[in-house]
Scaffold this motif. Structure first.
Motif, PDB file in Angstrom:
ATOM      1  N   PHE A 285      10.636  19.452 -16.196  1.00 39.65           N
ATOM      2  CA  PHE A 285       9.922  18.311 -15.612  1.00 39.65           C
ATOM      3  C   PHE A 285      10.873  17.599 -14.667  1.00 39.65           C
ATOM      4  O   PHE A 285      11.908  17.080 -15.069  1.00 39.65           O
ATOM      5  CB  PHE A 285       9.447  17.352 -16.705  1.00 39.65           C
ATOM      6  CG  PHE A 285       8.464  16.328 -16.215  1.00 39.65           C
ATOM      7  CD1 PHE A 285       7.146  16.670 -15.978  1.00 39.65           C
ATOM      8  CD2 PHE A 285       8.854  15.011 -16.009  1.00 39.65           C
ATOM      9  CE1 PHE A 285       6.221  15.721 -15.539  1.00 39.65           C
ATOM     10  CE2 PHE A 285       7.950  14.059 -15.569  1.00 39.65           C
ATOM     11  CZ  PHE A 285       6.622  14.412 -15.335  1.00 39.65           C
ATOM     12  N   ARG A 286      10.521  17.588 -13.380  1.00 43.58           N
ATOM     13  CA  ARG A 286      11.386  17.032 -12.336  1.00 43.58           C
ATOM     14  C   ARG A 286      10.945  15.603 -12.019  1.00 43.58           C
ATOM     15  O   ARG A 286       9.824  15.381 -11.585  1.00 43.58           O
ATOM     16  CB  ARG A 286      11.312  17.904 -11.088  1.00 43.58           C
ATOM     17  CG  ARG A 286      11.744  19.347 -11.315  1.00 43.58           C
ATOM     18  CD  ARG A 286      11.216  20.284 -10.244  1.00 43.58           C
ATOM     19  NE  ARG A 286       9.752  20.282 -10.246  1.00 43.58           N
ATOM     20  CZ  ARG A 286       9.005  20.970  -9.363  1.00 43.58           C
ATOM     21  NH1 ARG A 286       9.577  21.682  -8.429  1.00 43.58           N
ATOM     22  NH2 ARG A 286       7.681  20.925  -9.426  1.00 43.58           N
ATOM     23  N   LEU A 287      11.867  14.669 -12.243  1.00 41.66           N
ATOM     24  CA  LEU A 287      11.560  13.244 -12.110  1.00 41.66           C
ATOM     25  C   LEU A 287      12.473  12.588 -11.081  1.00 41.66           C
ATOM     26  O   LEU A 287      13.691  12.734 -11.127  1.00 41.66           O
ATOM     27  CB  LEU A 287      11.734  12.559 -13.463  1.00 41.66           C
ATOM     28  CG  LEU A 287      11.459  11.055 -13.526  1.00 41.66           C
ATOM     29  CD1 LEU A 287       9.970  10.770 -13.372  1.00 41.66           C
ATOM     30  CD2 LEU A 287      11.980  10.464 -14.840  1.00 41.66           C
ATOM     31  N   GLY A 288      11.882  11.842 -10.158  1.00 40.66           N
ATOM     32  CA  GLY A 288      12.649  11.058  -9.193  1.00 40.66           C
ATOM     33  C   GLY A 288      12.561   9.580  -9.539  1.00 40.66           C
ATOM     34  O   GLY A 288      11.515   9.111  -9.990  1.00 40.66           O
ATOM     35  N   ILE A 289      13.660   8.855  -9.339  1.00 41.55           N
ATOM     36  CA  ILE A 289      13.680   7.415  -9.613  1.00 41.55           C
ATOM     37  C   ILE A 289      14.403   6.713  -8.463  1.00 41.55           C
ATOM     38  O   ILE A 289      15.462   7.170  -8.022  1.00 41.55           O
ATOM     39  CB  ILE A 289      14.388   7.089 -10.945  1.00 41.55           C
ATOM     40  CG1 ILE A 289      13.824   7.929 -12.096  1.00 41.55           C
ATOM     41  CG2 ILE A 289      14.249   5.601 -11.268  1.00 41.55           C
ATOM     42  CD1 ILE A 289      14.509   7.678 -13.432  1.00 41.55           C
ATOM     43  N   ILE A 290      13.858   5.598  -7.992  1.00 46.91           N
ATOM     44  CA  ILE A 290      14.506   4.880  -6.889  1.00 46.91           C
ATOM     45  C   ILE A 290      15.774   4.180  -7.383  1.00 46.91           C
ATOM     46  O   ILE A 290      15.894   3.842  -8.565  1.00 46.91           O
ATOM     47  CB  ILE A 290      13.550   3.873  -6.203  1.00 46.91           C
ATOM     48  CG1 ILE A 290      13.091   2.792  -7.192  1.00 46.91           C
ATOM     49  CG2 ILE A 290      12.366   4.585  -5.579  1.00 46.91           C
ATOM     50  CD1 ILE A 290      12.304   1.663  -6.526  1.00 46.91           C
ATOM     51  N   PRO A 291      16.755   3.942  -6.486  1.00 43.55           N
ATOM     52  CA  PRO A 291      18.072   3.407  -6.884  1.00 43.55           C
ATOM     53  C   PRO A 291      18.040   2.048  -7.566  1.00 43.55           C
ATOM     54  O   PRO A 291      18.894   1.766  -8.408  1.00 43.55           O
ATOM     55  CB  PRO A 291      18.833   3.328  -5.553  1.00 43.55           C
ATOM     56  CG  PRO A 291      18.176   4.330  -4.673  1.00 43.55           C
ATOM     57  CD  PRO A 291      16.728   4.321  -5.056  1.00 43.55           C
ATOM     58  N   THR A 292      17.086   1.178  -7.239  1.00 42.81           N
ATOM     59  CA  THR A 292      17.074  -0.159  -7.855  1.00 42.81           C
ATOM     60  C   THR A 292      16.398  -0.159  -9.219  1.00 42.81           C
ATOM     61  O   THR A 292      16.350  -1.202  -9.881  1.00 42.81           O
ATOM     62  CB  THR A 292      16.369  -1.184  -6.937  1.00 42.81           C
ATOM     63  OG1 THR A 292      15.035  -0.731  -6.646  1.00 42.81           O
ATOM     64  CG2 THR A 292      17.151  -1.371  -5.645  1.00 42.81           C
ATOM     65  N   ILE A 293      15.897   0.983  -9.656  1.00 40.94           N
ATOM     66  CA  ILE A 293      15.294   1.108 -10.988  1.00 40.94           C
ATOM     67  C   ILE A 293      16.133   1.996 -11.900  1.00 40.94           C
ATOM     68  O   ILE A 293      16.264   1.739 -13.102  1.00 40.94           O
ATOM     69  CB  ILE A 293      13.848   1.653 -10.885  1.00 40.94           C
ATOM     70  CG1 ILE A 293      12.938   0.603 -10.236  1.00 40.94           C
ATOM     71  CG2 ILE A 293      13.305   2.067 -12.246  1.00 40.94           C
ATOM     72  CD1 ILE A 293      11.523   1.072 -10.004  1.00 40.94           C
ATOM     73  N   MET A 294      16.729   3.037 -11.335  1.00 42.49           N
ATOM     74  CA  MET A 294      17.477   4.036 -12.117  1.00 42.49           C
ATOM     75  C   MET A 294      18.498   3.437 -13.091  1.00 42.49           C
ATOM     76  O   MET A 294      18.457   3.742 -14.289  1.00 42.49           O
ATOM     77  CB  MET A 294      18.160   5.023 -11.174  1.00 42.49           C
ATOM     78  CG  MET A 294      19.097   6.000 -11.847  1.00 42.49           C
ATOM     79  SD  MET A 294      18.291   7.491 -12.415  1.00 42.49           S
ATOM     80  CE  MET A 294      18.724   8.629 -11.114  1.00 42.49           C
ATOM     81  N   PRO A 295      19.426   2.574 -12.659  1.00 41.78           N
ATOM     82  CA  PRO A 295      20.499   2.151 -13.574  1.00 41.78           C
ATOM     83  C   PRO A 295      20.052   1.248 -14.715  1.00 41.78           C
ATOM     84  O   PRO A 295      20.740   1.146 -15.734  1.00 41.78           O
ATOM     85  CB  PRO A 295      21.481   1.410 -12.652  1.00 41.78           C
ATOM     86  CG  PRO A 295      20.671   0.984 -11.493  1.00 41.78           C
ATOM     87  CD  PRO A 295      19.612   2.032 -11.305  1.00 41.78           C
ATOM     88  N   THR A 296      18.905   0.603 -14.580  1.00 45.57           N
ATOM     89  CA  THR A 296      18.456  -0.294 -15.654  1.00 45.57           C
ATOM     90  C   THR A 296      17.418   0.361 -16.556  1.00 45.57           C
ATOM     91  O   THR A 296      17.495   0.256 -17.778  1.00 45.57           O
ATOM     92  CB  THR A 296      17.867  -1.590 -15.059  1.00 45.57           C
ATOM     93  OG1 THR A 296      16.849  -1.257 -14.088  1.00 45.57           O
ATOM     94  CG2 THR A 296      18.947  -2.415 -14.399  1.00 45.57           C
TER      95      THR A 296
END
Length: 312
Positions: free
Chosen positions: A93-104
């Protein structure tokens, strides 16, 4: 005509090179070339103009590729149907996350998700919203987490949570002594912003634009990370706005600079995105349920005003 041949055609169309396409398909270049040649012979057309460098699609090739995408995606649905019938929740399952959401968000749900669904092999990438839209459309991502609404015909959105904006205002700033912020208080010319390409930046700009006219040339200082914005703000170079989850791990000293908005608080809508073809929905549902369950305990805000990430 076979699904495999169409898959090879899509790979060459994307890579614009037979050798690179063969590598992505894990076959030899002669095998890939032979299968595409067979398809062209059967159809009695040229799909690719091999005289161009890089290789280009012919006019009819462009139409064939558009249809091939639909056929290949639909072929994946057969395995999807079988998996759902068996109650199987697993596979890649390939998931993308934007930078302002990923670390939190990622540290909050990843361990729980892996423990609950050990048969799912997650492949996670940090990507901009623009990259996410492109990759979902092309079939290179199964889902993504980003700020919405995006108003894209190819993508479906399922809301996960609403994340309020919080002011980070250092001492000696004109707004530091205000107990609660109002959106009319914001001045874009003393606002520290993320670099262009971040949807959170667009949300902040839209929030400020709603109340005051400004010239884009007034933007003086931008950064690629929220952590840098906080440090620049501490140096007295302006204030900034933070997504609420970024405020939870700040030091006690830094939290003294946090200022919340009068309700309804400006907020961003964060959603789980996936292709309208709705492949791997059993995994999409599982991820939505895990994240929604965890986030309820972290964000208690009810009265919010959603600020669109779309540039105005």
């Amino acid at each position: 005509m076979t699904i495999t041949q169409l898959y090879y055609v899509l790979a060459v169309a994307e890579q614009q090179n037979f050798t690179k396409a063969a590598e992505t398909c894990f076959v030899t270049q002669p095998t890939l070339s032979m299968q595409i040649q067979k398809l062209e012979d059967e159809l009695e057309v040229l799909i690719f103009d091999r005289s161009k460098k890089p290789i280009e699609l012919t006019e009819v090739g462009k139409k064939i590729v558009n249809q091939a995408k639909n056929i290949v995606n639909e072929s994946y649905r057969i395995q999807d149907i079988v998996d759902q019938q068996k109650g199987f929740i697993g596979g890649e399952f390939r998931l993308g996350i934007i930078p302002t959401i990923m670390p939190t968000l990622l540290p909050m749900f990843l361990k729980a998700f892996i423990k609950k669904y050990p048969k799912i092999k997650l492949k996670i990438e940090e990507l901009t919203t623009e990259e996410i839209i492109s990759r979902i459309k092309e079939g290179h991502l199964d889902a993504a987490i980003a700020a919405t609404p995006l108003e894209n015909d190819y993508i479906k959105e399922r809301v996960l949570y609403f994340e309020p904006f919080v002011g980070y205002i250092p001492k000696h700033h004109r707004l530091h002594n205000k107990s609660k912020l109002n959106t009319e208080d914001l001045e874009i010319d003393d606002m520290l912003l993320l670099e262009d390409g971040h949807c959170f930046r667009d949300g902040v700009i839209n929030l400020c634009k709603a109340f005051k006219n400004h010239n884009d040339d007034q933007f003086q200082l931008e950064s690629g990370s929220i952590e840098t914005l906080i440090k620049l703000s501490d140096e007295g170079l302006g204030m900034t706005l933070l997504p609420y989850l970024h405020t939870l791990d700040l030091s006690e000293k830094a939290k003294q600079n946090l200022h919340y908005f009068i309700e309804p608080s400006p907020a961003r809508e964060v959603s789980l995105l996936y292709h309208k073809s709705e492949l791997k929905m059993q995994i999409v549902d599982a991820m939505h349920n895990v994240i929604s369950g965890i986030i309820r305990g972290a964000i208690a805000f009810q009265s919010v005003n959603i600020v669109s990430p779309l540039p105005k």
